[in-house]
Design a protein around this motif. Structure first.
Motif, PDB file in Angstrom:
ATOM      1  N   ILE E  54      -7.039   1.187   9.397  1.00 32.35           N
ATOM      2  CA  ILE E  54      -7.638   2.181   8.721  1.00 32.35           C
ATOM      3  C   ILE E  54      -9.114   2.332   9.250  1.00 32.35           C
ATOM      4  O   ILE E  54      -9.809   1.295   9.332  1.00 32.35           O
ATOM      5  CB  ILE E  54      -7.425   1.510   7.264  1.00 32.35           C
ATOM      6  CG1 ILE E  54      -5.942   1.947   6.737  1.00 32.35           C
ATOM      7  CG2 ILE E  54      -8.395   2.294   6.177  1.00 32.35           C
ATOM      8  CD1 ILE E  54      -5.666   1.088   5.535  1.00 32.35           C
ATOM      9  N   VAL E  55      -9.452   3.400   9.380  1.00 31.03           N
ATOM     10  CA  VAL E  55     -10.775   3.772  10.032  1.00 31.03           C
ATOM     11  C   VAL E  55     -11.906   2.893   9.328  1.00 31.03           C
ATOM     12  O   VAL E  55     -12.031   3.419   7.918  1.00 31.03           O
ATOM     13  CB  VAL E  55     -11.012   5.203  10.142  1.00 31.03           C
ATOM     14  CG1 VAL E  55     -12.470   5.527  10.731  1.00 31.03           C
ATOM     15  CG2 VAL E  55     -10.239   5.712  11.326  1.00 31.03           C
ATOM     16  N   GLY E  56     -12.742   2.435   9.811  1.00 28.57           N
ATOM     17  CA  GLY E  56     -13.952   1.595   9.151  1.00 28.57           C
ATOM     18  C   GLY E  56     -13.776   0.617   8.323  1.00 28.57           C
ATOM     19  O   GLY E  56     -14.586  -0.121   7.755  1.00 28.57           O
ATOM     20  N   GLU E  57     -12.420   0.099   8.403  1.00 32.32           N
ATOM     21  CA  GLU E  57     -12.188  -1.150   7.459  1.00 32.32           C
ATOM     22  C   GLU E  57     -11.272  -2.260   8.411  1.00 32.32           C
ATOM     23  O   GLU E  57     -10.624  -1.977   9.125  1.00 32.32           O
ATOM     24  CB  GLU E  57     -11.488  -0.779   6.370  1.00 32.32           C
ATOM     25  CG  GLU E  57     -12.124   0.392   5.548  1.00 32.32           C
ATOM     26  CD  GLU E  57     -11.395   0.454   4.136  1.00 32.32           C
ATOM     27  OE1 GLU E  57     -11.170  -0.456   3.523  1.00 32.32           O
ATOM     28  OE2 GLU E  57     -10.999   1.863   3.899  1.00 32.32           O
TER      29      GLU E  57
END
Lengths: 103, 103, 103, 103, 103, 103, 103, 103, 103, 103
Positions: E54-57
């Motif tokens: 999940i992008v950025g996490e």
């Protein structure tokens, strides 16, 4: 509702307690002993009029009757467990369907 | 706490009421009249022991003492305002710091 | 539903457990052993009637049948893992569509 | 747990029902009658193994045992009250402390 | 959907990982190495069919296909990062608009 | 993952549908027929690569692969059911533990 | 919108930073110095196009323009403060009422 | 950032629009036409400096630069779609890592 | 803080107003006119001591000083807009760092 | 509203303070002494115009009047208790029903 002469204001307060599981047992026992004494002192004075355990939780639902906001805040702030508590304070008024409301 | 002989079980219930603003006034008056009568009947029977208005909201905080879950459900389900209510039911137990707990 | 004679009251309880990842392994093993023994004792007594794991979580969904709120609170409060748990307690009543409700 | 031969998968489902208060009474009666018959049919077939009322709410907690996800979805989707329901579906596994887990 | 013969059940799982920033670097490297090997083993076996970041996490969205709830629980519980994870498990069924649903 | 030449960007989308229970049946049938045709058209074009029903809910989890944000927005906005939907859009990246990530 | 030739994709990112109050001051200073240099490097490269402080919070709202999801993830994951951050990533598209949308 | 002489204050505003699906088409077209004209007028005046669509939602993220709170409130309140909107207003300050902050 | 002689109790109240967009314009104008007159009457009496608009929302933040809970409830309940409002009532006490607290 | 000549902008700020219960008492006393001095300095300068305790919580509701967003952020960021605080910042505008709004 109480025998004091000045008007009293009623509040529901829910207190949730989160004690760190690794708290020193002696410190913890002392804390809980002081909490109980403090709670009973304010019950005897007529300010803390009901105190119930919420089933399955380290939490309680309480009813307070106080002279003003500063008094209620001082009582709650002074709780030995206060630094470990989350409070939810709800001001209560008379309900028109209360059979004792007209008393 | 009551004069009945069978054991009683205590619950806190918060009821929030949402009436559609465009409800027919006569229907609404009738509904509120029936609600009040119903609430007072269960107060007189000793099941609905406290009823307070939550300040600023069409909501109340109530204390019930009932024989069992089916009885509490029947009382709440029978409220004339039930279709417009959101309920929050909290079972209560004795609190060890309650000065009346040993009674 | 049970063989006891006094009326029983049914509750669903969801328990979420949060153990600190750096807990001492020996302490942890002892804790989990005592938790299992405690849970099985109350299952054998007929109070803790169902116990299911929630898939993918350190959590369970349980059904209890107890004499009163104080009994349920005492059982939950006594869990060895209680200080690490978050509880969600839901009182249950008979459902009119339950095919066994008329039994 | 059931007499069927293929493996069964257990789920807890919480269903909250929101009926518009101004629903036509005849339509509503018919809907509730069909809902009850439907619920009882799936109880008799052994798929809907428990059904409890949540006290004070138009809601239930149910336990299902089904062959697969498509079967559970078809049962829930087919409920006459489905368009008025909010569902919360929780897959359940065996719990290592369950005294019947080794059966 | 897979080449195994027994029926498979599909789940979406979102895993959020919270590592303490002060974790010992060697311990952490070992943990992440074991996590990767474990995740790849279950991908090769055909149980963990998709794995996306999940992008950025520090989180992922995964698709699993398993024989039953106990198997899925065992796979997730066995993750080396499990004690640091929050899980969200969603059972999936066939969708009537899926162009491959009739296969 | 697709046969197009330009780079593709992957998103997970959860769509929750809330249809008014009193919707005209003919209108509703037409809406659902158009929704299905639309969904299948974008599956055949390779943009809507997975479509699963969330068990027990009028909702789906989908995977999209698109050229850019404007394209994804246009596809979702054009859904016949869009005015009745709540969307949750999550951008996905490659995961370092994905066994196909190095392809 | 930028001078690069490949298409760019725009995202809003909100970053909330939670530093432990008892962090070693020298470590903290070093961390913040590296964070600032890193943030400025990606601003100069044209990927991190806006950076605003949210008033009263250790948080920022940022706009990114990147080639793809893997690039955005790599930039965010590489932030020296990443282990202390909570991210909220929102993909943005052109708005039909934007006076520059037709450019 | 703008050519006006008085100081300007920057805000991020997220607007979510919920139009009733059964709105009269002519009324709706007129509303959206007026909304677009209004939004473009405030963009041209330099108050509404950015306007982006949030992918997959009838929502936007906007940046405003205004003289004071009354001005921002008047602009938002005057939106033709205002009665259908939910607003989230976030005041922004300069960020010390912004490469343009020292300008 | 006021010239009345009996003690006063201070509350912050946030009021969010949700008017149906299709309300009859004449009814609405009348409602808003009566609301304004009512609000100003209680400001002049010294009970409603501050009234601010929350930027971008049909909402306000207000400060009240009242004799008791019943009085505050009566004032709020009597608002012409009350059936369209959501209230958040917060009791306030003196703060020890307030430079006027010792007055 | 103040005697300064430049325009001022009003904000409500709610500050919630979470002090670790095991904080060193001397450190804590020093922190609270500095917090009080800091809060009073900004009250005397006319920027922090109201400061109330929220009953039963280590929290306050405050009103600020500042020249711009950077000034408000600098005041809040500089609070000795800032690393232990959660802030909620709400911009306020004039309300048309405020009897002093036309002044």
């Amino acid at each position: 509702m109480t025998s004091t002469e000045s008007p009293r204001h009623r509040f529901a307060v829910r207190m949730d307690v989160a004690l760190p599981p690794d708290m020193d047992p002696a410190f913890r026992d002392d804390l809980l002993t002081r909490e109980k004494a403090y709670a009973q002192e304010w019950q005897r004075s007529g300010h803390w009029v009901s105190l119930w355990r919420i089933v399955g939780e380290r939490a309680n639902l309480s009813i307070f009757e106080v002279a003003d906001h500063d008094e209620l805040h001082a009582i709650l702030w002074g709780l030995p467990l206060f630094p470990y508590m989350t409070m939810q304070v709800t001001p209560l008024a008379a309900h028109p369907s209360d059979i004792r409301a007209g008393d």
